[in-house]
Write a protein that holds these residues in place. Structure first.
Motif, mmCIF file in Angstrom:
data_model
loop_
_atom_site.group_PDB
_atom_site.id
_atom_site.type_symbol
_atom_site.label_atom_id
_atom_site.label_comp_id
_atom_site.label_asym_id
_atom_site.label_seq_id
_atom_site.Cartn_x
_atom_site.Cartn_y
_atom_site.Cartn_z
ATOM 1 N N PRO A 92 -0.172 -15.512 2.715
ATOM 2 C CA PRO A 92 0.749 -16.286 1.871
ATOM 3 C C PRO A 92 0.529 -16.080 0.381
ATOM 4 O O PRO A 92 1.400 -16.434 -0.422
ATOM 5 N N GLU A 93 -0.618 -15.508 -0.022
ATOM 6 C CA GLU A 93 -0.914 -15.308 -1.437
ATOM 7 C C GLU A 93 -0.356 -13.996 -1.975
ATOM 8 O O GLU A 93 -0.355 -13.781 -3.188
ATOM 9 N N LEU A 94 0.112 -13.112 -1.095
ATOM 10 C CA LEU A 94 0.594 -11.804 -1.520
ATOM 11 C C LEU A 94 2.098 -11.687 -1.316
ATOM 12 O O LEU A 94 2.686 -12.368 -0.461
ATOM 13 N N GLN B 173 2.334 -5.942 1.676
ATOM 14 C CA GLN B 173 1.631 -5.986 2.956
ATOM 15 C C GLN B 173 2.169 -4.960 3.959
ATOM 16 O O GLN B 173 1.749 -4.941 5.114
ATOM 17 N N PHE B 174 3.111 -4.127 3.487
ATOM 18 C CA PHE B 174 3.638 -3.058 4.344
ATOM 19 C C PHE B 174 3.629 -1.750 3.543
ATOM 20 O O PHE B 174 4.678 -1.175 3.245
ATOM 21 N N PRO B 175 2.434 -1.257 3.192
ATOM 22 C CA PRO B 175 2.358 -0.056 2.344
ATOM 23 C C PRO B 175 2.882 1.207 3.019
ATOM 24 O O PRO B 175 3.297 2.156 2.326
ATOM 25 N N SER B 176 2.882 1.257 4.328
ATOM 26 C CA SER B 176 3.324 2.471 5.026
ATOM 27 C C SER B 176 4.791 2.427 5.438
ATOM 28 O O SER B 176 5.252 3.327 6.154
ATOM 29 N N ALA B 177 5.499 1.419 4.995
ATOM 30 C CA ALA B 177 6.908 1.283 5.378
ATOM 31 C C ALA B 177 7.749 2.353 4.691
ATOM 32 O O ALA B 177 7.382 2.888 3.631
ATOM 33 N N THR B 178 8.883 2.652 5.283
ATOM 34 C CA THR B 178 9.800 3.633 4.692
ATOM 35 C C THR B 178 10.424 3.060 3.420
ATOM 36 O O THR B 178 10.351 1.857 3.140
ATOM 37 N N LEU B 179 11.044 3.934 2.650
ATOM 38 C CA LEU B 179 11.656 3.518 1.397
ATOM 39 C C LEU B 179 12.751 2.474 1.640
ATOM 40 O O LEU B 179 12.870 1.494 0.898
ATOM 41 N N LYS B 180 13.541 2.690 2.690
ATOM 42 C CA LYS B 180 14.614 1.740 2.996
ATOM 43 C C LYS B 180 14.055 0.373 3.328
ATOM 44 O O LYS B 180 14.565 -0.657 2.861
ATOM 45 N N ASN C 203 4.604 -15.588 9.649
ATOM 46 C CA ASN C 203 5.280 -14.291 9.628
ATOM 47 C C ASN C 203 6.428 -14.302 8.625
ATOM 48 O O ASN C 203 6.635 -15.280 7.899
ATOM 49 N N LEU C 204 7.187 -13.222 8.595
ATOM 50 C CA LEU C 204 8.266 -13.080 7.617
ATOM 51 C C LEU C 204 9.362 -14.134 7.782
ATOM 52 O O LEU C 204 9.765 -14.762 6.794
#
Length: 328
Positions: free
Chosen positions: A74-76, A81-88, A126-127
């Motif tokens: 919750p602090e970020l 928290q998803f550094p490997s996600a695609t650009l989209k 979660n999201l």
């Protein structure tokens, strides 16, 4: 049912008479509109999270279900928290972060109560939990801004409705979530006010049964009673609230909780208007004080406040025209 046949004209007429059975329901109690409204509100929060997941899947594809299942810090920010996600995906997550920041910054001068229904509701980490929790708390703060106007229920609901519509228009990317949260909050506030109004109406009924003079003829004093909502106020506020609910239901047909609260509010107002007492309309030839109208109809003068609640009378000392009265 009365059926009449006329073979000459090859015509059949059918008359149907609908009679409401009130006599057998005289002892029936009003349903608890607040309890029903709170149940629908809590169910709506869960439905809203499902809507958010479905919209994410429609935007990003099946990968969205994996995103929405991840527990977040919750602090970020979400996108961090998803550094490997695609650009989209990252661009979409940025819009989520922007929306949550916008909602969290709204009406910060009003703190969310620690004893409210929303505070007792736990959101997942979660999201969907972060998004729906943020937008629901923001909608609650918008309603809190009008807390001082609760003594004028109809005006309070109108003010909350206008403010929540402005809130729903803040963010275009995820405005749908704000519109749903606004409708849910408005429905809950309406249920709360209607239940408070019914409590005041019960006090009014009890006061009508209490004699204002003792056996020695001494005046025992009149009790200060809370003013109940008039029939006009009930109808107008109900129309405003159900209008907002209908707009959101048209946008997202699967929100059964909003349909439930719309039905619950309608049934409550209908029951209040029926009042279990029979009502008839009379025409006054000359302006009369409302207390004198009660006397002419064989009603206790204490019924004046109740007559005022089912009529639109600007000046009770000069009641005129057609007036709705109770029949004892």
């Amino acid at each position: 049912m009365d059926v009449r046949h006329d073979d000459r004209q090859e015509l059949a007429e059918v008359d149907l008479s609908f009679i409401q059975d009130i006599s057998s329901q005289e002892s029936a109690a009003f349903s608890d509109v607040l309890a029903d409204g709170e149940e629908s509100f809590v169910a709506g929060l869960q439905e809203q999270q499902t809507v958010f997941i479905d919209d994410a899947v429609a935007e990003l594809g099946p990968v969205a279900r994996d995103l929405t299942a991840v527990e977040l810090d919750p602090e970020l920010d979400v996108v961090e928290q998803f550094p490997s996600a695609t650009l989209k995906v990252r661009n979409w997550l940025k819009t989520v972060d922007a929306a949550v920041r916008t909602w969290d910054q709204q009406m910060v001068d009003f703190a969310n109560p620690a004893n409210s229904l929303l505070a007792a509701t736990s959101f997942a980490t979660n999201l969907p939990g972060r998004v729906i929790g943020s937008v629901a708390r923001a909608a609650e703060r918008y309603a809190l801004a009008f807390e001082s106007q609760r003594t004028a229920p109809a005006r309070f609901l109108t003010g909350v409705r206008v403010a929540l519509l402005d809130f729903a228009a803040l963010d275009a990317t995820h405005g749908k979530q704000a519109r749903i949260a606004s409708a849910q909050r408005l429905g809950l506030e309406a249920a709360t006010l209607y239940q408070q109004d019914e409590t005041a109406r019960d006090k009014l009924r009890q006061a009508e049964k209490t004699a204002s003079f003792d056996q020695l003829g001494r005046f025992t004093g009149a009790k200060d009673l809370t003013t109940v909502m008039s029939a006009i106020d009930l109808e107008r506020s109900l129309a405003e609230v159900r209008g907002v609910l209908q707009d959101v239901i048209d946008e997202e047909r699967g929100l059964g909780s909003l349909k439930d609260i719309a039905r619950q509010l309608l049934e409550h107002v209908s029951n209040v208007k029926l009042e279990r007492d029979r009502i008839e309309r009379i025409l006054l030839d000359n302006p009369l004080p409302l207390h004198l109208v009660c006397l002419r109809q064989g009603l206790p003068y204490s019924y004046a406040a109740r007559l005022l609640s089912i009529n639109s009378i600007p000046h009770p000392n000069f009641t005129q025209g057609e007036v709705a009265v109770y029949v004892r």
